[in-house]
Design a protein around this motif. Sequence first.
Motif, PDB file in Angstrom:
ATOM      1  N   VAL A  71     -13.271   5.207  -3.478  1.00 40.86           N
ATOM      2  CA  VAL A  71     -11.943   5.357  -4.058  1.00 40.86           C
ATOM      3  C   VAL A  71     -10.913   4.722  -3.121  1.00 40.86           C
ATOM      4  O   VAL A  71     -10.957   4.940  -1.913  1.00 40.86           O
ATOM      5  CB  VAL A  71     -11.617   6.859  -4.275  1.00 40.86           C
ATOM      6  N   PRO A  72      -9.970   3.922  -3.655  1.00 38.69           N
ATOM      7  CA  PRO A  72      -8.993   3.262  -2.799  1.00 38.69           C
ATOM      8  C   PRO A  72      -8.062   4.253  -2.104  1.00 38.69           C
ATOM      9  O   PRO A  72      -7.845   5.364  -2.579  1.00 38.69           O
ATOM     10  CB  PRO A  72      -8.215   2.367  -3.768  1.00 38.69           C
ATOM     11  N   THR A  73      -7.503   3.828  -0.975  1.00 40.55           N
ATOM     12  CA  THR A  73      -6.521   4.612  -0.243  1.00 40.55           C
ATOM     13  C   THR A  73      -5.130   4.141  -0.665  1.00 40.55           C
ATOM     14  O   THR A  73      -4.850   2.948  -0.649  1.00 40.55           O
ATOM     15  CB  THR A  73      -6.692   4.397   1.277  1.00 40.55           C
ATOM     16  N   ILE A  74      -4.273   5.067  -1.061  1.00 41.40           N
ATOM     17  CA  ILE A  74      -2.915   4.712  -1.469  1.00 41.40           C
ATOM     18  C   ILE A  74      -2.057   4.536  -0.232  1.00 41.40           C
ATOM     19  O   ILE A  74      -2.004   5.415   0.628  1.00 41.40           O
ATOM     20  CB  ILE A  74      -2.329   5.777  -2.415  1.00 41.40           C
ATOM     21  N   THR A  75      -1.371   3.391  -0.146  1.00 45.93           N
ATOM     22  CA  THR A  75      -0.512   3.101   0.998  1.00 45.93           C
ATOM     23  C   THR A  75       0.966   3.182   0.646  1.00 45.93           C
ATOM     24  O   THR A  75       1.806   3.205   1.542  1.00 45.93           O
ATOM     25  CB  THR A  75      -0.808   1.701   1.557  1.00 45.93           C
ATOM     26  N   LEU A  76       1.323   3.203  -0.642  1.00 53.00           N
ATOM     27  CA  LEU A  76       2.711   3.267  -1.086  1.00 53.00           C
ATOM     28  C   LEU A  76       2.773   3.862  -2.485  1.00 53.00           C
ATOM     29  O   LEU A  76       1.957   3.534  -3.336  1.00 53.00           O
ATOM     30  CB  LEU A  76       3.329   1.855  -1.105  1.00 53.00           C
ATOM     31  N   VAL A  77       3.752   4.760  -2.676  1.00 57.36           N
ATOM     32  CA  VAL A  77       4.027   5.340  -4.000  1.00 57.36           C
ATOM     33  C   VAL A  77       5.512   5.178  -4.250  1.00 57.36           C
ATOM     34  O   VAL A  77       6.337   5.580  -3.427  1.00 57.36           O
ATOM     35  CB  VAL A  77       3.687   6.851  -4.053  1.00 57.36           C
ATOM     36  N   THR A  78       5.888   4.571  -5.350  1.00 47.80           N
ATOM     37  CA  THR A  78       7.289   4.445  -5.728  1.00 47.80           C
ATOM     38  C   THR A  78       7.391   4.518  -7.244  1.00 47.80           C
ATOM     39  O   THR A  78       6.388   4.411  -7.942  1.00 47.80           O
ATOM     40  CB  THR A  78       7.913   3.160  -5.161  1.00 47.80           C
ATOM     41  N   LEU A  79       8.600   4.726  -7.752  1.00 46.11           N
ATOM     42  CA  LEU A  79       8.757   4.825  -9.214  1.00 46.11           C
ATOM     43  C   LEU A  79       8.530   3.468  -9.855  1.00 46.11           C
ATOM     44  O   LEU A  79       8.916   2.435  -9.303  1.00 46.11           O
ATOM     45  CB  LEU A  79      10.148   5.339  -9.572  1.00 46.11           C
ATOM     46  N   GLN A  80       7.939   3.484 -11.020  1.00 44.74           N
ATOM     47  CA  GLN A  80       7.727   2.277 -11.805  1.00 44.74           C
ATOM     48  C   GLN A  80       9.003   1.961 -12.559  1.00 44.74           C
ATOM     49  O   GLN A  80       9.537   2.816 -13.253  1.00 44.74           O
ATOM     50  CB  GLN A  80       6.574   2.458 -12.790  1.00 44.74           C
ATOM     51  N   THR A  81       9.526   0.771 -12.385  1.00 50.08           N
ATOM     52  CA  THR A  81      10.699   0.356 -13.149  1.00 50.08           C
ATOM     53  C   THR A  81      10.288  -0.745 -14.102  1.00 50.08           C
ATOM     54  O   THR A  81       9.401  -1.532 -13.821  1.00 50.08           O
ATOM     55  CB  THR A  81      11.816  -0.150 -12.214  1.00 50.08           C
ATOM     56  N   PHE A  82      10.906  -0.759 -15.246  1.00 43.41           N
ATOM     57  CA  PHE A  82      10.531  -1.727 -16.274  1.00 43.41           C
ATOM     58  C   PHE A  82      11.428  -2.909 -16.281  1.00 43.41           C
ATOM     59  O   PHE A  82      12.482  -3.011 -15.926  1.00 43.41           O
ATOM     60  CB  PHE A  82      10.547  -1.063 -17.656  1.00 43.41           C
ATOM     61  N   THR A 111      -2.528  -0.110  -2.830  1.00 44.47           N
ATOM     62  CA  THR A 111      -3.744   0.483  -2.278  1.00 44.47           C
ATOM     63  C   THR A 111      -4.406  -0.420  -1.252  1.00 44.47           C
ATOM     64  O   THR A 111      -4.131  -1.625  -1.187  1.00 44.47           O
ATOM     65  CB  THR A 111      -4.766   0.781  -3.387  1.00 44.47           C
ATOM     66  N   ALA A 112      -5.254   0.193  -0.467  1.00 44.30           N
ATOM     67  CA  ALA A 112      -6.140  -0.518   0.457  1.00 44.30           C
ATOM     68  C   ALA A 112      -7.553  -0.080   0.099  1.00 44.30           C
ATOM     69  O   ALA A 112      -7.741   1.005  -0.466  1.00 44.30           O
ATOM     70  CB  ALA A 112      -5.806  -0.155   1.896  1.00 44.30           C
ATOM     71  N   PRO A 113      -8.544  -0.888   0.400  1.00 47.16           N
ATOM     72  CA  PRO A 113      -9.916  -0.493   0.086  1.00 47.16           C
ATOM     73  C   PRO A 113     -10.265   0.849   0.723  1.00 47.16           C
ATOM     74  O   PRO A 113      -9.890   1.125   1.861  1.00 47.16           O
ATOM     75  CB  PRO A 113     -10.767  -1.615   0.679  1.00 47.16           C
ATOM     76  N   GLY A 114     -10.982   1.655  -0.023  1.00 43.86           N
ATOM     77  CA  GLY A 114     -11.416   2.952   0.485  1.00 43.86           C
ATOM     78  C   GLY A 114     -12.608   2.817   1.400  1.00 43.86           C
ATOM     79  O   GLY A 114     -13.223   1.757   1.480  1.00 43.86           O
ATOM     80  N   PRO A 115     -12.931   3.887   2.102  1.00 45.76           N
ATOM     81  CA  PRO A 115     -14.108   3.842   2.980  1.00 45.76           C
ATOM     82  C   PRO A 115     -15.389   3.555   2.197  1.00 45.76           C
ATOM     83  O   PRO A 115     -15.611   4.119   1.136  1.00 45.76           O
ATOM     84  CB  PRO A 115     -14.138   5.228   3.617  1.00 45.76           C
ATOM     85  N   SER A 116     -16.172   2.668   2.698  1.00 50.83           N
ATOM     86  CA  SER A 116     -17.458   2.290   2.090  1.00 50.83           C
ATOM     87  C   SER A 116     -17.304   1.799   0.657  1.00 50.83           C
ATOM     88  O   SER A 116     -18.193   1.988  -0.173  1.00 50.83           O
ATOM     89  CB  SER A 116     -18.439   3.470   2.133  1.00 50.83           C
ATOM     90  N   GLY A 117     -16.133   1.221   0.330  1.00 51.18           N
ATOM     91  CA  GLY A 117     -15.920   0.674  -1.013  1.00 51.18           C
ATOM     92  C   GLY A 117     -15.698   1.730  -2.071  1.00 51.18           C
ATOM     93  O   GLY A 117     -15.761   1.447  -3.255  1.00 51.18           O
TER      94      GLY A 117
END
Length: 69
Positions: A58-69, A50-56
């Motif tokens: 909700v954050p902006t998502i910059t990447l979505v990938t599967l979670q691996t354990f 994530t990156a900081p959202g506007p005016s602090g």
Amino acid sequence: MQATAFTYDPETRSGSVLLDDGTPVEFGAAAFEAGGLRLLRPGQRVRIETAPGPSGGVPTITLVTLQTF
């Protein structure tokens, strides 16, 4: 950060995730494509960046990938 896939639209390649505290956060096609995924199903655990959202807000998502354990 980890989250759970909530919605995904294959036509727009965008959707939303639920953070572990239940907060929904939307992501756009750029974040989906940055993760190299071809498909996402609701309920899958994902890793997001994530990156900081506007005016602090909700954050902006910059990447979505599967979670691996």
